[in-house]
Enzyme design. Structure first.
Site, PDB file in Angstrom:
ATOM      1  N   LYS A  29       0.827  -1.204   0.000  1.00  8.07           N
ATOM      2  CA  LYS A  29       0.000   0.000   0.000  1.00  8.07           C
ATOM      3  C   LYS A  29       0.872   1.269   0.000  1.00  8.07           C
ATOM      4  O   LYS A  29       2.082   1.205   0.268  1.00  8.07           O
ATOM      5  CB  LYS A  29      -0.944  -0.060   1.212  1.00  8.07           C
ATOM      6  CG  LYS A  29      -1.975  -1.198   1.111  1.00  8.07           C
ATOM      7  CD  LYS A  29      -2.874  -1.242   2.346  1.00  8.07           C
ATOM      8  CE  LYS A  29      -3.963  -2.286   2.224  1.00  8.07           C
ATOM      9  NZ  LYS A  29      -4.797  -2.366   3.451  1.00  8.07           N
ATOM     10  N   ARG A 105      -1.702 -14.713   3.887  1.00  7.94           N
ATOM     11  CA  ARG A 105      -2.486 -14.045   4.938  1.00  7.94           C
ATOM     12  C   ARG A 105      -1.803 -14.228   6.304  1.00  7.94           C
ATOM     13  O   ARG A 105      -1.774 -13.300   7.118  1.00  7.94           O
ATOM     14  CB  ARG A 105      -3.912 -14.606   4.997  1.00  7.94           C
ATOM     15  CG  ARG A 105      -4.758 -14.270   3.799  1.00  7.94           C
ATOM     16  CD  ARG A 105      -5.258 -12.844   3.783  1.00  7.94           C
ATOM     17  NE  ARG A 105      -6.151 -12.526   4.870  1.00  7.94           N
ATOM     18  CZ  ARG A 105      -6.911 -11.426   4.921  1.00  7.94           C
ATOM     19  NH1 ARG A 105      -6.872 -10.542   3.922  1.00  7.94           N
ATOM     20  NH2 ARG A 105      -7.690 -11.190   5.945  1.00  7.94           N
ATOM     21  N   THR A 111      -5.719  -7.983  10.330  1.00  8.35           N
ATOM     22  CA  THR A 111      -6.086  -6.685   9.734  1.00  8.35           C
ATOM     23  C   THR A 111      -5.607  -5.533  10.615  1.00  8.35           C
ATOM     24  O   THR A 111      -5.037  -4.551  10.132  1.00  8.35           O
ATOM     25  CB  THR A 111      -7.613  -6.617   9.541  1.00  8.35           C
ATOM     26  OG1 THR A 111      -8.009  -7.723   8.718  1.00  8.35           O
ATOM     27  CG2 THR A 111      -8.047  -5.309   8.907  1.00  8.35           C
ATOM     28  N   ARG A 122       2.511  -7.029   9.162  1.00  8.32           N
ATOM     29  CA  ARG A 122       1.809  -5.973   9.906  1.00  8.32           C
ATOM     30  C   ARG A 122       2.272  -5.914  11.355  1.00  8.32           C
ATOM     31  O   ARG A 122       2.289  -4.836  11.964  1.00  8.32           O
ATOM     32  CB  ARG A 122       0.305  -6.192   9.811  1.00  8.32           C
ATOM     33  CG  ARG A 122      -0.268  -5.865   8.422  1.00  8.32           C
ATOM     34  CD  ARG A 122      -1.683  -6.371   8.282  1.00  8.32           C
ATOM     35  NE  ARG A 122      -2.330  -5.964   7.030  1.00  8.32           N
ATOM     36  CZ  ARG A 122      -3.444  -6.510   6.561  1.00  8.32           C
ATOM     37  NH1 ARG A 122      -4.021  -7.505   7.236  1.00  8.32           N
ATOM     38  NH2 ARG A 122      -3.983  -6.085   5.444  1.00  8.32           N
ATOM     39  N   VAL A 129      -4.635   0.454  11.993  1.00 12.91           N
ATOM     40  CA  VAL A 129      -5.411  -0.335  11.028  1.00 12.91           C
ATOM     41  C   VAL A 129      -5.637   0.427   9.719  1.00 12.91           C
ATOM     42  O   VAL A 129      -5.772  -0.174   8.647  1.00 12.91           O
ATOM     43  CB  VAL A 129      -6.747  -0.816  11.650  1.00 12.91           C
ATOM     44  CG1 VAL A 129      -7.718   0.356  11.871  1.00 12.91           C
ATOM     45  CG2 VAL A 129      -7.407  -1.892  10.799  1.00 12.91           C
ATOM     46  N   ASN A 132      -2.109  -0.025   7.290  1.00  8.07           N
ATOM     47  CA  ASN A 132      -1.607  -1.371   7.610  1.00  8.07           C
ATOM     48  C   ASN A 132      -0.753  -2.000   6.493  1.00  8.07           C
ATOM     49  O   ASN A 132      -0.635  -3.217   6.394  1.00  8.07           O
ATOM     50  CB  ASN A 132      -2.739  -2.294   8.068  1.00  8.07           C
ATOM     51  CG  ASN A 132      -3.775  -2.568   6.998  1.00  8.07           C
ATOM     52  OD1 ASN A 132      -3.686  -2.033   5.897  1.00  8.07           O
ATOM     53  ND2 ASN A 132      -4.744  -3.403   7.320  1.00  8.07           N
ATOM     54  N   HIS A 135      -1.926  -5.448   1.413  1.00  7.33           N
ATOM     55  CA  HIS A 135      -3.171  -6.175   1.141  1.00  7.33           C
ATOM     56  C   HIS A 135      -2.834  -7.576   0.662  1.00  7.33           C
ATOM     57  O   HIS A 135      -1.890  -7.766  -0.107  1.00  7.33           O
ATOM     58  CB  HIS A 135      -3.993  -5.469   0.059  1.00  7.33           C
ATOM     59  CG  HIS A 135      -5.094  -6.340  -0.478  1.00  7.33           C
ATOM     60  ND1 HIS A 135      -6.310  -6.451   0.154  1.00  7.33           N
ATOM     61  CD2 HIS A 135      -5.132  -7.209  -1.544  1.00  7.33           C
ATOM     62  CE1 HIS A 135      -7.069  -7.317  -0.513  1.00  7.33           C
ATOM     63  NE2 HIS A 135      -6.371  -7.794  -1.539  1.00  7.33           N
ATOM     64  N   GLU A 146      -9.381 -10.444  -7.883  1.00  8.11           N
ATOM     65  CA  GLU A 146      -8.470  -9.303  -7.722  1.00  8.11           C
ATOM     66  C   GLU A 146      -7.360  -9.305  -8.781  1.00  8.11           C
ATOM     67  O   GLU A 146      -6.983  -8.251  -9.301  1.00  8.11           O
ATOM     68  CB  GLU A 146      -7.898  -9.311  -6.301  1.00  8.11           C
ATOM     69  CG  GLU A 146      -8.971  -8.970  -5.269  1.00  8.11           C
ATOM     70  CD  GLU A 146      -8.549  -9.197  -3.821  1.00  8.11           C
ATOM     71  OE1 GLU A 146      -7.401  -9.629  -3.577  1.00  8.11           O
ATOM     72  OE2 GLU A 146      -9.390  -8.948  -2.933  1.00  8.11           O
TER      73      GLU A 146
HETATM   74  P1  DAT Z   1      -7.766  -7.178   5.277  1.00 12.20           P
HETATM   75  O1  DAT Z   1      -6.980  -6.089   4.589  1.00 12.20           O
HETATM   76  O2  DAT Z   1      -6.989  -7.775   6.421  1.00 12.20           O
HETATM   77  O3  DAT Z   1      -8.282  -8.225   4.319  1.00 12.20           O
HETATM   78  P2  DAT Z   1     -10.477  -6.153   5.381  1.00 12.20           P
HETATM   79  O4  DAT Z   1     -10.669  -6.759   4.045  1.00 12.20           O
HETATM   80  O5  DAT Z   1     -11.471  -6.472   6.454  1.00 12.20           O
HETATM   81  O6  DAT Z   1      -9.033  -6.499   5.970  1.00 12.20           O
HETATM   82  O7  DAT Z   1     -10.428  -4.567   5.263  1.00 12.20           O
HETATM   83  C1  DAT Z   1      -9.741  -3.968   4.184  1.00 12.20           C
HETATM   84  C2  DAT Z   1      -8.954  -2.809   4.710  1.00 12.20           C
HETATM   85  O8  DAT Z   1      -9.835  -1.849   5.281  1.00 12.20           O
HETATM   86  C3  DAT Z   1      -7.974  -3.139   5.829  1.00 12.20           C
HETATM   87  O9  DAT Z   1      -6.751  -3.646   5.352  1.00 12.20           O
HETATM   88  C4  DAT Z   1      -7.812  -1.820   6.494  1.00 12.20           C
HETATM   89  C5  DAT Z   1      -9.191  -1.199   6.355  1.00 12.20           C
HETATM   90  N1  DAT Z   1      -9.967  -1.433   7.573  1.00 12.20           N
HETATM   91  C6  DAT Z   1     -10.533  -2.580   7.975  1.00 12.20           C
HETATM   92  N2  DAT Z   1     -11.155  -2.433   9.154  1.00 12.20           N
HETATM   93  C7  DAT Z   1     -10.970  -1.133   9.499  1.00 12.20           C
HETATM   94  C8  DAT Z   1     -11.352  -0.343  10.611  1.00 12.20           C
HETATM   95  N3  DAT Z   1     -12.062  -0.854  11.623  1.00 12.20           N
HETATM   96  N4  DAT Z   1     -10.971   0.954  10.630  1.00 12.20           N
HETATM   97  C9  DAT Z   1     -10.251   1.489   9.620  1.00 12.20           C
HETATM   98  N5  DAT Z   1      -9.848   0.795   8.549  1.00 12.20           N
HETATM   99  C10 DAT Z   1     -10.208  -0.491   8.491  1.00 12.20           C
HETATM  100 MG    MG Z   2      -9.734  -8.111   2.856  1.00 11.48          MG
END
Ligand code: DAT
Ligand code: MG
Length: 168
Positions: A29, A105, A111, A122, A129, A132, A135, A146
């Site tokens: 990112k 993962r 996350t 991470r 968050v 982070n 992806h 994707e």
């Molecule tokens: P991941 O990236 O672990 O697959 P996700 O698909 O649930 O997680 O969410 C995508 C992205 O959104 C994540 O990398 C960071 C952001 N995100 C997730 N939950 C969040 C939260 N509670 N507050 C702020 N950003 C968040």
């Molecule tokens: Mg995700």
């Protein structure tokens, strides 16, 4: 030579990209690009034994960002997430190997970096968050979707890696 063509054939025609041909989409990112973590992150996947199939530095369009995170469109953090992903270029990659989706993962961590163990990406490189750093696709179907969003088919390299017999 015959092995090379057999390998290409199986990569192109095997349905579902399973087994050692499983693929995942990984994006470094904008915060990680700014913080000069690209080399470190790429190295982790290389050293693990996964095969790099595609890599590019890209400023994601609004459509791409929306499509990529469409499942999260009703979350309160959605607009902040879309803005964050627009804040600079990302390194988009495809990695291939046995169980690569799930293992990547695990390598990423949770996350929320606060819940990510040391040793994960991470867990080692971020605290928030909303920043982070990386992806990774969460399932094989998500990975397929994707990869097709971020890459054109000709951008996926079919190449024979000499170290493969030392990994499998
Ligand atoms: P991941 O990236 O672990 O697959 P996700 O698909 O649930 O997680 O969410 C995508 C992205 O959104 C994540 O990398 C960071 C952001 N995100 C997730 N939950 C969040 C939260 N509670 N507050 C702020 N950003 C968040
Ligand atoms: Mg995700």
């Amino acid at each position: 030579m015959i092995c090379f063509f057999l390998s290409l054939f199986s990569q192109v025609f095997q349905s579902g990209w399973t087994g050692v041909n499983e693929r995942t989409f990984i994006a470094i990112k904008p915060d990680a690009v700014q913080r000069k973590l690209v080399g470190e992150i790429v190295q982790r996947f290389e050293r693990k034994g996964f095969k790099l199939v595609a890599l590019k530095l890209v400023q994601a369009s609004e459509d791409l960002r929306m499509d990529h995170y469409w499942d999260l469109r009703n979350k309160p953090f959605f607009s902040g997430l879309i803005h964050y992903m627009r804040s600079g270029p990302v390194v988009a990659m495809v990695w291939q190997g046995l169980n690569v989706v799930k293992t990547a993962r695990t390598m990423l961590g949770e996350t929320n970096p606060a819940e990510s163990l040391p040793g994960t990406i991470r867990g080692d490189y971020c605290v928030d968050v909303g920043r982070n750093v990386i992806h990774g696709s969460d399932s094989v179907p998500s990975a397929q979707k994707e990869i097709s969003l971020w890459f054109k088919p000709h951008e996926l390299q079919l190449w024979e890696r000499n170290s493969t017999p030392w990994i499998y």
